[in-house]
Design a protein around this motif. Structure first.
Motif, PDB file in Angstrom:
ATOM      1  N   SER A 153       0.879  -1.174   0.000  1.00  0.00           N
ATOM      2  CA  SER A 153       0.000   0.000   0.000  1.00  0.00           C
ATOM      3  C   SER A 153       0.913   1.220   0.000  1.00  0.00           C
ATOM      4  N   GLU A 154       0.379   2.374   0.313  1.00  0.00           N
ATOM      5  CA  GLU A 154       1.224   3.562   0.420  1.00  0.00           C
ATOM      6  C   GLU A 154       2.278   3.415   1.519  1.00  0.00           C
ATOM      7  N   SER A 155       2.039   2.525   2.478  1.00  0.00           N
ATOM      8  CA  SER A 155       2.983   2.304   3.565  1.00  0.00           C
ATOM      9  C   SER A 155       4.073   1.301   3.197  1.00  0.00           C
ATOM     10  N   GLY A 156       4.093   0.851   1.956  1.00  0.00           N
ATOM     11  CA  GLY A 156       5.035  -0.179   1.559  1.00  0.00           C
ATOM     12  C   GLY A 156       4.475  -1.560   1.839  1.00  0.00           C
ATOM     13  N   SER A 157       5.374  -2.530   2.007  1.00  0.00           N
ATOM     14  CA  SER A 157       4.925  -3.920   2.149  1.00  0.00           C
ATOM     15  C   SER A 157       4.665  -4.344   3.586  1.00  0.00           C
ATOM     16  N   TRP A 158       5.108  -3.521   4.544  1.00  0.00           N
ATOM     17  CA  TRP A 158       4.885  -3.907   5.938  1.00  0.00           C
ATOM     18  C   TRP A 158       3.496  -3.454   6.378  1.00  0.00           C
ATOM     19  N   VAL A 159       2.493  -4.092   5.782  1.00  0.00           N
ATOM     20  CA  VAL A 159       1.098  -3.850   6.153  1.00  0.00           C
ATOM     21  C   VAL A 159       0.432  -5.198   6.375  1.00  0.00           C
ATOM     22  N   ARG A 160      -0.383  -5.261   7.391  1.00  0.00           N
ATOM     23  CA  ARG A 160      -1.162  -6.469   7.633  1.00  0.00           C
ATOM     24  C   ARG A 160      -2.513  -6.300   6.961  1.00  0.00           C
ATOM     25  N   LEU A 161      -3.006  -7.391   6.392  1.00  0.00           N
ATOM     26  CA  LEU A 161      -4.301  -7.373   5.713  1.00  0.00           C
ATOM     27  C   LEU A 161      -5.340  -8.109   6.549  1.00  0.00           C
ATOM     28  N   GLU A 162      -6.560  -7.629   6.444  1.00  0.00           N
ATOM     29  CA  GLU A 162      -7.653  -8.210   7.224  1.00  0.00           C
ATOM     30  C   GLU A 162      -8.895  -8.249   6.338  1.00  0.00           C
ATOM     31  N   ALA A 163      -9.737  -9.241   6.530  1.00  0.00           N
ATOM     32  CA  ALA A 163     -10.944  -9.344   5.701  1.00  0.00           C
ATOM     33  C   ALA A 163     -12.103  -9.915   6.494  1.00  0.00           C
ATOM     34  N   PHE A 164     -13.299  -9.424   6.169  1.00  0.00           N
ATOM     35  CA  PHE A 164     -14.554  -9.907   6.759  1.00  0.00           C
ATOM     36  C   PHE A 164     -15.506 -10.283   5.634  1.00  0.00           C
ATOM     37  N   LEU A 165     -16.063 -11.473   5.701  1.00  0.00           N
ATOM     38  CA  LEU A 165     -17.157 -11.837   4.799  1.00  0.00           C
ATOM     39  C   LEU A 165     -18.460 -11.275   5.343  1.00  0.00           C
ATOM     40  N   THR A 166     -19.320 -10.795   4.444  1.00  0.00           N
ATOM     41  CA  THR A 166     -20.625 -10.298   4.868  1.00  0.00           C
ATOM     42  C   THR A 166     -21.718 -10.884   3.974  1.00  0.00           C
ATOM     43  N   ASP A 167     -22.947 -10.774   4.434  1.00  0.00           N
ATOM     44  CA  ASP A 167     -24.080 -11.324   3.682  1.00  0.00           C
ATOM     45  C   ASP A 167     -24.836 -10.248   2.903  1.00  0.00           C
ATOM     46  N   ARG A 168     -24.191  -9.120   2.624  1.00  0.00           N
ATOM     47  CA  ARG A 168     -24.846  -8.017   1.902  1.00  0.00           C
ATOM     48  C   ARG A 168     -24.106  -7.756   0.592  1.00  0.00           C
ATOM     49  N   ASP A 169     -24.866  -7.528  -0.482  1.00  0.00           N
ATOM     50  CA  ASP A 169     -24.251  -7.125  -1.743  1.00  0.00           C
ATOM     51  C   ASP A 169     -23.713  -5.708  -1.590  1.00  0.00           C
ATOM     52  N   MET A 170     -22.401  -5.556  -1.623  1.00  0.00           N
ATOM     53  CA  MET A 170     -21.778  -4.240  -1.462  1.00  0.00           C
ATOM     54  C   MET A 170     -20.559  -4.145  -2.365  1.00  0.00           C
ATOM     55  N   GLU A 171     -20.196  -2.905  -2.668  1.00  0.00           N
ATOM     56  CA  GLU A 171     -18.993  -2.690  -3.475  1.00  0.00           C
ATOM     57  C   GLU A 171     -18.448  -1.291  -3.217  1.00  0.00           C
ATOM     58  N   LEU A 172     -17.161  -1.224  -2.907  1.00  0.00           N
ATOM     59  CA  LEU A 172     -16.486   0.053  -2.687  1.00  0.00           C
ATOM     60  C   LEU A 172     -15.020  -0.162  -3.066  1.00  0.00           C
TER      61      LEU A 172
END
Length: 352
Positions: A153-172
């Motif tokens: 990301s803008e912070s370089g490669s030392w970033v942790r990624l996180e994700a949540f599954l949801t039951d709603r149709d969404m997009e951003l």
């Protein structure tokens, strides 16, 4: 009323996340192809990537999932204690996935609770991810995967990624503005001490120092690559450190909770003297890739460091390790004694 996607993003940014994007689950389909591509390029990695297949088929366990909230968590603001710098990889030092002392872990719990308050069904897996995290983050436009295989990301490669599954149709989805790696740049490939990075966007995980000092490496005394680990005890940062896209990204302005106090216990000398109770209570919960019964592996890694960076004052520690209650520690210590001609064969015989 503000769109639910914007509400989630705003809350995430308020909590301190660097970025937040949301993608429909169909955008994850390409992850299956990437896993197969890895196996095709490095056939011996098939068993390793077989262990990742559940991330490509998350719909079997979560048939209700319709979108994925993806977030980036920077680590570059933290100070690296001198005692462990260059010996334990930064991503492990500043790991907040299970560390409840950290603000990042509390923010994750807060965001999950907030989404549930919005009426969403939500699921996550904080340790290892619930989907292919790097692929999901790239699909959300949060950054780019570079030639060393890390997500930036803008912070370089030392970033942790996180994700949540949801039951709603969404997009951003963001429109990423990242300069790709120059085609002629091969610094990460040349710098990899074990040639795990065998080509751009390709790696053999079975040769990776991080893999061999954490998940795998069950027989390090017999591992021919161990001599190439250099000063690394747990993990490796070399391919990230040599990357021009990481230059100037690490600010190191904040203390990470508990790390200053723990760092003196993570030198090679103190690891060799560590008792199992201290390991189980203080070390293993933080470095959870090794189990509560694997202090021996830390000690084998520490001995390997001593072998690769031998100094005379290591001699007594190595000799004492010849009498360890752990078989692999004894095996490694005896091999080092023979290699460096520590004492005479008569003295070694008492340990064998």
């Amino acid at each position: 009323m503000e769109q639910i996607e914007k509400l989630i993003q705003r809350k995430a940014l308020e909590l301190g996340y660097e970025k937040c994007g949301i993608i429909p689950v169909h955008l994850l389909e390409g992850y299956k192809e990437k896993l197969n591509e890895r196996v095709q390029k490095v056939a011996e990695s098939e068993a390793f990537y077989k262990g990742k297949q559940h991330l490509a088929h998350f719909e079997k366990e979560f048939p209700w999932a319709k979108s994925v909230v993806v977030l980036t968590v920077p680590q570059t603001q933290y100070k690296v204690p001198e005692a462990v710098g260059g010996h334990i990889a930064k991503s492990y030092l500043f790991d907040s996935r299970v560390d409840e002392q950290t603000k990042e872990h509390q923010h994750s719990l807060s965001l999950e609770a907030y989404m549930k308050e919005l009426g969403l069904r939500v699921s996550t897996e904080r340790k290892y991810g619930i989907v292919g995290l790097r692929w999901a983050a790239m699909q959300a436009g949060l950054g780019i995967i570079r030639r060393n295989n890390f997500f930036y990301s803008e912070s370089g490669s030392w970033v942790r990624l996180e994700a949540f599954l949801t039951d709603r149709d969404m997009e951003l989805i963001e429109k990423p503005r990242f300069t790709p790696c120059p085609k002629n740049c091969d610094r990460c490939i040349k710098a990899c001490p074990t040639s795990s990075l065998c080509d751009a966007y390709t790696m053999n995980p079975l040769r990776c120092v991080s893999f061999l000092t954490t998940f795998s490496g069950r027989d390090l005394p017999q591992e021919p690559l161990a001599a190439d680990f250099g000063e690394w005890i747990y993990g490796c940062d070399i391919c990230q450190e040599v990357c021009p896209m990481n230059h100037g990204k690490w600010t190191g302005s904040e203390e990470f909770p508990g790390l200053t106090e723990l760092a003196p216990s993570l030198t090679v000398e103190t690891i060799m003297k560590m008792d199992e109770e201290f390991y189980r209570q203080k070390v293993q919960p933080k470095f959870f890739y090794l189990t509560p019964d694997e202090l021996w592996k830390w000690q084998v890694n520490a001995l390997n460091y001593m072998n690769n960076n031998y100094q005379e004052h290591f001699e007594q520690i190595i000799l004492e390790a010849c009498g360890s209650s752990f078989e692999k520690v004894r095996e490694m210590a005896v091999a080092i004694c023979k290699s460096h001609e520590i004492h005479v064969e008569k003295e070694l015989a008492s340990y064998e």
